[in-house]
Design an enzyme around this catalytic site. Structure first.
Site, short mmCIF file in Angstrom:
data_model
loop_
_atom_site.label_atom_id
_atom_site.label_comp_id
_atom_site.label_asym_id
_atom_site.label_seq_id
_atom_site.Cartn_x
_atom_site.Cartn_y
_atom_site.Cartn_z
N TYR A 143 -4.84 29.10 171.31
CA TYR A 143 -4.19 29.19 170.00
C TYR A 143 -3.99 30.65 169.60
O TYR A 143 -2.87 31.07 169.29
CB TYR A 143 -5.07 28.47 168.98
N GLU A 145 -4.15 33.58 171.31
CA GLU A 145 -3.28 34.39 172.17
C GLU A 145 -1.86 33.84 172.18
O GLU A 145 -0.89 34.60 172.30
CB GLU A 145 -3.83 34.46 173.60
N PRO A 271 -15.06 32.73 164.12
CA PRO A 271 -15.09 33.99 163.37
C PRO A 271 -16.16 33.96 162.26
O PRO A 271 -16.31 32.95 161.56
CB PRO A 271 -13.68 34.07 162.77
P1 NAD Z 1 -0.14 20.47 161.58
O1 NAD Z 1 -0.87 20.17 162.83
O2 NAD Z 1 -0.25 19.51 160.44
O3 NAD Z 1 1.41 20.69 161.85
C1 NAD Z 1 1.95 21.09 163.08
C2 NAD Z 1 3.20 20.28 163.34
O4 NAD Z 1 3.80 20.72 164.56
C3 NAD Z 1 2.91 18.79 163.51
O5 NAD Z 1 3.84 18.03 162.78
C4 NAD Z 1 3.07 18.57 165.02
O6 NAD Z 1 3.42 17.24 165.36
C5 NAD Z 1 4.14 19.59 165.33
N1 NAD Z 1 4.14 19.99 166.75
C6 NAD Z 1 3.08 20.37 167.51
N2 NAD Z 1 3.49 20.67 168.76
C7 NAD Z 1 4.84 20.49 168.78
C8 NAD Z 1 5.83 20.64 169.78
N3 NAD Z 1 5.53 21.03 171.03
N4 NAD Z 1 7.13 20.36 169.46
C9 NAD Z 1 7.46 19.95 168.21
N5 NAD Z 1 6.56 19.79 167.22
C10 NAD Z 1 5.26 20.06 167.50
O7 NAD Z 1 -0.61 21.92 161.11
P2 NAD Z 1 -0.28 22.78 159.81
O8 NAD Z 1 -1.56 23.12 159.17
O9 NAD Z 1 0.80 22.13 159.02
O10 NAD Z 1 0.26 24.12 160.48
C11 NAD Z 1 1.65 24.42 160.54
C12 NAD Z 1 1.82 25.80 161.17
O11 NAD Z 1 1.15 26.78 160.38
C13 NAD Z 1 1.25 25.93 162.58
O12 NAD Z 1 2.11 26.74 163.35
C14 NAD Z 1 -0.07 26.62 162.37
O13 NAD Z 1 -0.47 27.35 163.50
C15 NAD Z 1 0.24 27.52 161.18
N6 NAD Z 1 -0.97 27.87 160.44
C16 NAD Z 1 -1.61 26.94 159.67
C17 NAD Z 1 -2.78 27.29 159.01
C18 NAD Z 1 -3.53 26.30 158.13
O14 NAD Z 1 -4.60 26.66 157.64
N7 NAD Z 1 -3.04 25.13 157.86
C19 NAD Z 1 -3.31 28.57 159.15
C20 NAD Z 1 -2.64 29.48 159.97
C21 NAD Z 1 -1.47 29.12 160.60
N1 UDP Z 2 -16.78 24.04 159.95
C1 UDP Z 2 -17.97 23.44 159.54
N2 UDP Z 2 -18.01 22.08 159.50
C2 UDP Z 2 -16.95 21.29 159.82
C3 UDP Z 2 -15.74 21.91 160.23
C4 UDP Z 2 -15.69 23.29 160.30
O1 UDP Z 2 -18.96 24.11 159.22
O2 UDP Z 2 -17.07 20.05 159.75
C5 UDP Z 2 -16.71 25.53 159.94
C6 UDP Z 2 -16.16 26.13 161.24
O3 UDP Z 2 -17.23 26.39 162.13
C7 UDP Z 2 -15.54 27.42 160.73
C8 UDP Z 2 -15.06 27.06 159.31
O4 UDP Z 2 -15.76 25.88 158.94
O5 UDP Z 2 -16.51 28.43 160.62
C9 UDP Z 2 -13.57 26.81 159.22
O6 UDP Z 2 -13.23 25.89 160.23
P1 UDP Z 2 -11.74 25.34 160.43
O7 UDP Z 2 -11.71 24.59 161.71
O8 UDP Z 2 -11.30 24.63 159.21
O9 UDP Z 2 -10.84 26.66 160.50
P2 UDP Z 2 -10.90 27.98 161.41
O10 UDP Z 2 -12.23 28.08 162.08
O11 UDP Z 2 -9.78 27.81 162.36
O12 UDP Z 2 -10.70 29.05 160.42
#
Ligand code: NAD
Ligand code: UDP
Length: 314
Positions: A143, A145, A271
């Site tokens: 994810y 990289e 992290p």
């Molecule tokens: P999510 O998993 O709900 O949404 C991702 C969407 O992408 C899904 O609808 C999935 O079906 C679609 N998808 C996955 N692989 C695909 C492919 N190969 N072709 C077409 N569609 C594909 O996640 P989200 O939280 O809505 O995240 C959306 C974007 O925002 C992602 O790129 C994620 O990396 C980025 N992002 C989200 C967060 C967060 O906290 N939610 C934080 C940082 C970055």
């Molecule tokens: N985490 C936790 N319990 C859970 C799910 C996640 O303590 O049931 C912790 C996880 O180890 C991380 C933080 O919550 O430190 C955020 O996790 P999440 O997967 O939501 O996001 P990311 O780690 O990608 O920021």
């Protein structure tokens, strides 16, 4: 405007589809439904300005559009580690295909990047100038990289082909429509509290995160997309920083459950701290998050409660 949203049936993408349709745009929602759900966008299907395309971003596609939000990529560790090679392909080939499309039809493109590009950060809070501390071969690397390379591709297509790019480094975002079995911390805690189960704290729960409500994020994404000449990465997140244990206590208070904690091992490369420096977004976009954690959690708990009640009723 004609706007393509890849990953449009997912958590953030479906809110973005709704919002951009509401502003009078034509919206093409592209998704392979890996973590996206039809129920997230079913209420939009009758809108004549909405179109749904079942497609995988790892395959090229030609469409006539003005703007592209490239959100396709599973975001939760549980989902992106399910098939890590596919996660890399989605980020890298997805970015190449969408940048190729943007170049061909002269569309502006915004890449959904992530705070994970900073890895386990040695600088706190994280500014965009920080290059990060990322393990290239760990469980989270597919994810982290993948997203870093997507940023590289954006920067190179801009330098080499003058593609009009935007890079949003999104910090932990939460809200309605997160999946119940998503594995991310906010949805896990809410689901556990509503079921009367102990909340699963990984490690001691002393690691920190900064949580942004989805509506605030959308405002930032749309402002970034529509501000001219901003090709640098921009952090979008809520600088309010909480330990995971504090989050757990807040969720229990809102749900009205005192179910206690279950301590589980800390995942590899998790992290230890994370908080965005949003000076750049404030200066160039005039953007600030407006919804504090408590208020956003109340709305999210209400959504999960309704979904649980509907599931019981059907
Ligand atoms: P999510 O998993 O709900 O949404 C991702 C969407 O992408 C899904 O609808 C999935 O079906 C679609 N998808 C996955 N692989 C695909 C492919 N190969 N072709 C077409 N569609 C594909 O996640 P989200 O939280 O809505 O995240 C959306 C974007 O925002 C992602 O790129 C994620 O990396 C980025 N992002 C989200 C967060 C967060 O906290 N939610 C934080 C940082 C970055
Ligand atoms: N985490 C936790 N319990 C859970 C799910 C996640 O303590 O049931 C912790 C996880 O180890 C991380 C933080 O919550 O430190 C955020 O996790 P999440 O997967 O939501 O996001 P990311 O780690 O990608 O920021």
């Amino acid at each position: 405007m004609r706007i393509l949203i890849t990953g449009g049936a997912g958590f953030i993408g479906s809110h973005l589809c709704e919002r951009l349709l509401g502003e009078g745009n034509e919206v093409l929602c592209l998704d392979n439904f890996f973590t996206g759900r039809r129920e997230n966008i079913i209420h939009l299907l009758d809108n004549p300005r909405f179109e749904l395309l079942r497609h995988d971003v790892t395959e090229p596609i030609l469409l006539e559009v003005d703007q592209i939000y490239n959100l396709a990529c599973p975001a939760s560790p549980v989902h992106y580690q399910y098939n890590p090679v596919k996660t890399v392909k989605t980020s890298v080939m997805g970015a190449i295909n969408m940048l190729g499309l943007a170049k061909r039809v002269r569309a502006r493109i915004l890449q959904a990047s992530t705070s994970e590009v900073y890895g386990d950060p040695l600088v706190h809070p994280q500014q965009e100038e920080y290059w990060g501390n990322v393990n290239p071969i760990g469980l989270r690397s597919c994810y982290d990289e993948g997203k870093r390379l997507a940023e590289t591709l954006m920067a190179d297509y801009h330098r080499q082909n003058n593609v009009d790019i935007r890079i949003a480094r999104i910090f932990n975002t939460y809200g309605p429509r997160m999946l119940e079995d998503d594995g991310r911390v906010v949805s896990n805690f809410i689901v556990q509290a509503l079921r009367g189960e102990a909340l699963t704290l990984y490690g001691e729960g002393q690691q920190t995160r900064s949580f942004c409500y989805v509506e605030d994020l959308l405002e930032g994404l749309i402002r970034l997309m529509n501000t001219d000449d901003q090709h640098q990465p921009v952090n979008l997140g809520n600088p309010g920083e909480f330990t995971i244990k504090q989050l757990a206590e807040e969720v229990m208070k809102i749900v009205g459950a005192d179910t206690g904690f279950k301590y589980l091992p800390l995942p590899e490369d998790d992290p230890r701290q994370r908080k965005p420096d949003i000076t750049r977004a404030q200066q160039i976009l005039g953007w600030n998050p407006t919804i504090p954690l408590h208020e956003g959690l109340v709305k999210t708990v209400e959504f999960f409660r309704n979904r649980q009640q509907n599931a019981l009723a059907s």
